[in-house]
Design a protein around this motif. Sequence first.
Motif, PDB file in Angstrom:
ATOM      1  N   UNK A 134       0.828  -1.213   0.000  1.00  0.00           N
ATOM      2  CA  UNK A 134       0.000   0.000   0.000  1.00  0.00           C
ATOM      3  C   UNK A 134       0.864   1.267   0.000  1.00  0.00           C
ATOM      4  N   UNK A 135       0.223   2.383  -0.314  1.00  0.00           N
ATOM      5  CA  UNK A 135       0.815   3.717  -0.174  1.00  0.00           C
ATOM      6  C   UNK A 135       2.113   3.868  -0.953  1.00  0.00           C
ATOM      7  N   UNK A 136       2.237   3.145  -2.072  1.00  0.00           N
ATOM      8  CA  UNK A 136       3.432   3.263  -2.895  1.00  0.00           C
ATOM      9  C   UNK A 136       4.607   2.436  -2.426  1.00  0.00           C
ATOM     10  N   UNK A 137       4.453   1.710  -1.331  1.00  0.00           N
ATOM     11  CA  UNK A 137       5.544   0.868  -0.831  1.00  0.00           C
ATOM     12  C   UNK A 137       5.762  -0.317  -1.758  1.00  0.00           C
ATOM     13  N   UNK A 138       7.023  -0.638  -2.029  1.00  0.00           N
ATOM     14  CA  UNK A 138       7.388  -1.807  -2.810  1.00  0.00           C
ATOM     15  C   UNK A 138       8.261  -2.712  -1.952  1.00  0.00           C
ATOM     16  N   UNK A 139       7.776  -3.905  -1.686  1.00  0.00           N
ATOM     17  CA  UNK A 139       8.516  -4.830  -0.829  1.00  0.00           C
ATOM     18  C   UNK A 139       9.733  -5.378  -1.558  1.00  0.00           C
ATOM     19  N   UNK A 140      10.919  -5.310  -0.946  1.00  0.00           N
ATOM     20  CA  UNK A 140      12.107  -5.851  -1.612  1.00  0.00           C
ATOM     21  C   UNK A 140      12.143  -7.365  -1.549  1.00  0.00           C
ATOM     22  N   UNK A 141      12.630  -7.978  -2.585  1.00  0.00           N
ATOM     23  CA  UNK A 141      12.819  -9.424  -2.623  1.00  0.00           C
ATOM     24  C   UNK A 141      14.190  -9.774  -2.051  1.00  0.00           C
ATOM     25  N   UNK A 142      14.234 -10.811  -1.249  1.00  0.00           N
ATOM     26  CA  UNK A 142      15.506 -11.336  -0.751  1.00  0.00           C
ATOM     27  C   UNK A 142      16.422 -11.691  -1.909  1.00  0.00           C
ATOM     28  N   UNK A 143      15.851 -12.233  -2.985  1.00  0.00           N
ATOM     29  CA  UNK A 143      16.667 -12.699  -4.104  1.00  0.00           C
ATOM     30  C   UNK A 143      17.271 -11.573  -4.923  1.00  0.00           C
ATOM     31  N   UNK A 144      16.811 -10.337  -4.697  1.00  0.00           N
ATOM     32  CA  UNK A 144      17.363  -9.214  -5.453  1.00  0.00           C
ATOM     33  C   UNK A 144      18.760  -8.822  -4.980  1.00  0.00           C
ATOM     34  N   UNK A 145      19.193  -9.360  -3.856  1.00  0.00           N
ATOM     35  CA  UNK A 145      20.525  -9.052  -3.325  1.00  0.00           C
ATOM     36  C   UNK A 145      21.570  -9.930  -4.022  1.00  0.00           C
ATOM     37  N   UNK A 146      22.674  -9.342  -4.385  1.00  0.00           N
ATOM     38  CA  UNK A 146      23.752 -10.104  -5.009  1.00  0.00           C
ATOM     39  C   UNK A 146      24.214 -11.220  -4.074  1.00  0.00           C
TER      40      UNK A 146
ATOM     41  N   UNK B  58      -7.769  -3.525  -0.237  1.00  0.00           N
ATOM     42  CA  UNK B  58      -7.178  -3.815   1.073  1.00  0.00           C
ATOM     43  C   UNK B  58      -6.735  -2.529   1.772  1.00  0.00           C
ATOM     44  N   UNK B  59      -6.193  -1.601   1.011  1.00  0.00           N
ATOM     45  CA  UNK B  59      -5.757  -0.333   1.590  1.00  0.00           C
ATOM     46  C   UNK B  59      -6.927   0.427   2.191  1.00  0.00           C
ATOM     47  N   UNK B  60      -8.051   0.464   1.485  1.00  0.00           N
ATOM     48  CA  UNK B  60      -9.239   1.142   1.999  1.00  0.00           C
ATOM     49  C   UNK B  60      -9.776   0.445   3.243  1.00  0.00           C
TER      50      UNK B  60
ATOM     51  N   UNK C  55     -10.565  -9.206   5.232  1.00  0.00           N
ATOM     52  CA  UNK C  55     -11.218 -10.062   4.244  1.00  0.00           C
ATOM     53  C   UNK C  55     -12.714  -9.801   4.099  1.00  0.00           C
ATOM     54  N   UNK C  56     -13.255  -8.843   4.874  1.00  0.00           N
ATOM     55  CA  UNK C  56     -14.663  -8.481   4.737  1.00  0.00           C
ATOM     56  C   UNK C  56     -14.761  -7.087   4.110  1.00  0.00           C
ATOM     57  N   UNK C  57     -15.953  -6.748   3.617  1.00  0.00           N
ATOM     58  CA  UNK C  57     -16.127  -5.419   3.038  1.00  0.00           C
ATOM     59  C   UNK C  57     -16.151  -4.357   4.135  1.00  0.00           C
ATOM     60  N   UNK C  58     -16.099  -3.106   3.733  1.00  0.00           N
ATOM     61  CA  UNK C  58     -15.965  -2.017   4.703  1.00  0.00           C
ATOM     62  C   UNK C  58     -17.153  -1.937   5.659  1.00  0.00           C
ATOM     63  N   UNK C  59     -18.348  -2.206   5.154  1.00  0.00           N
ATOM     64  CA  UNK C  59     -19.523  -2.169   6.014  1.00  0.00           C
ATOM     65  C   UNK C  59     -19.414  -3.199   7.131  1.00  0.00           C
TER      66      UNK C  59
END
Length: 410
Positions: A229-241, A314-316, A389-393
Amino acid sequence: MVELEQDVGQRRLDDRKIEPAQRIKRLPPYLFGRLNALKLAKRQAGVDIIDLGMGNPSDPTPQIVVDKLCEAAQDPRNQRYSASKGIKNLRGEMAKKYASKWNVDLDPETEVLACIGSKEGFSHLCLAMMGPGDTAIVPDPAFPIHNYAVALAGANVVSVPLGNDEAFLKNVTMVIENMYPTPKLLIVNYPHNPTAMTVDEGFFEPVVELAKKTGIAVINDFAYGETTFDGYKAPSFLSVKGAKDVGVEFTTLSKPYNMAGFRVGFVSGNRDMIDYLATIKGYYDYGIFQAVQIAGIIAMRHCEQDIIAQNLKYQSRRDVVCEGLTRIGWEVEKPRASMFVWARVPKEHSGGKGSIDYAMDLMEHAEVSIAPGRAFGEGGEDYMRIALVENEQRLRQAIRNISRYERRNR
């Protein structure tokens, strides 16, 4: 007299209990069992329980995926046994996803394997790598299978307090350097379940360095890597050399594509660890139903926009839950990822009860099911995990129910 002795002897045989293997006896009590039994009883009695306890997506799978599943299931060629490690094109699509999203180069033949859900793959990898006398380091709190899979393999767990900073890595280093034999496996999980803790770019570099220095292998559970959410990008463990030299990462189609029931997961990275898992799976199963695998290919090829739309949902929902819980006096921070909110319940709200008993009270009197933090380890006590996992209401109704119950009992 002889007949009496025979009768007594027969009764003894009839009363004899069939014993399980020691690996079953080593498992701790499954703390969700009490909650699930109460939830079932309530529902059978006609009570409308708002179920926020399990991270089980309730939104539909993309229609294009369902349509392809139906089409592929009609083909007799897909009704036979499949490949235990997953068909070539499915593994190829996951390799393409890693290349485009995390700039990771994977050989789909040797560095990607499809599992019957990541939970199955994780469990069997522990079985393939660990046995009596071996030790895994697992942060506390933790998703239960991270502990149970190690126990089922006959190995031991050493817990360290969960963290995402230098202090956490120092704790892990201290355990490795002061244990003999050296722990064999470090299990990490970011974005984290149950706490939704995240890490930023740069976190995994010292993890890889530590693994190279000490010889410990690494598993990162990356099930929520695309639920952000909110523009966050989770880093992958495999992206490390060098990460592929020391470990693997598990991913899944369950969360990003709402395909939990399809049971399609992946492990990617170190080819030796993947080969160990492939060996175990070659004995245990014939792979995922091939029509499901073909549907998974379509999901990865065509449903990127569905991931974005689902994350906005999910963010909402996260905002509704966090704002509502803050309003009634619970302590919560908005998570940047996962499909959970992790909230601390002040003692004056719970009446001093532990999280398991309080979760039982909420289901009994507020008709809301949420997961007690203690079910994830000692470090989870005083916290609750709420699944989005439920709607906002329904989420708002759940918070109103909890608030009314707490007001009545102060």
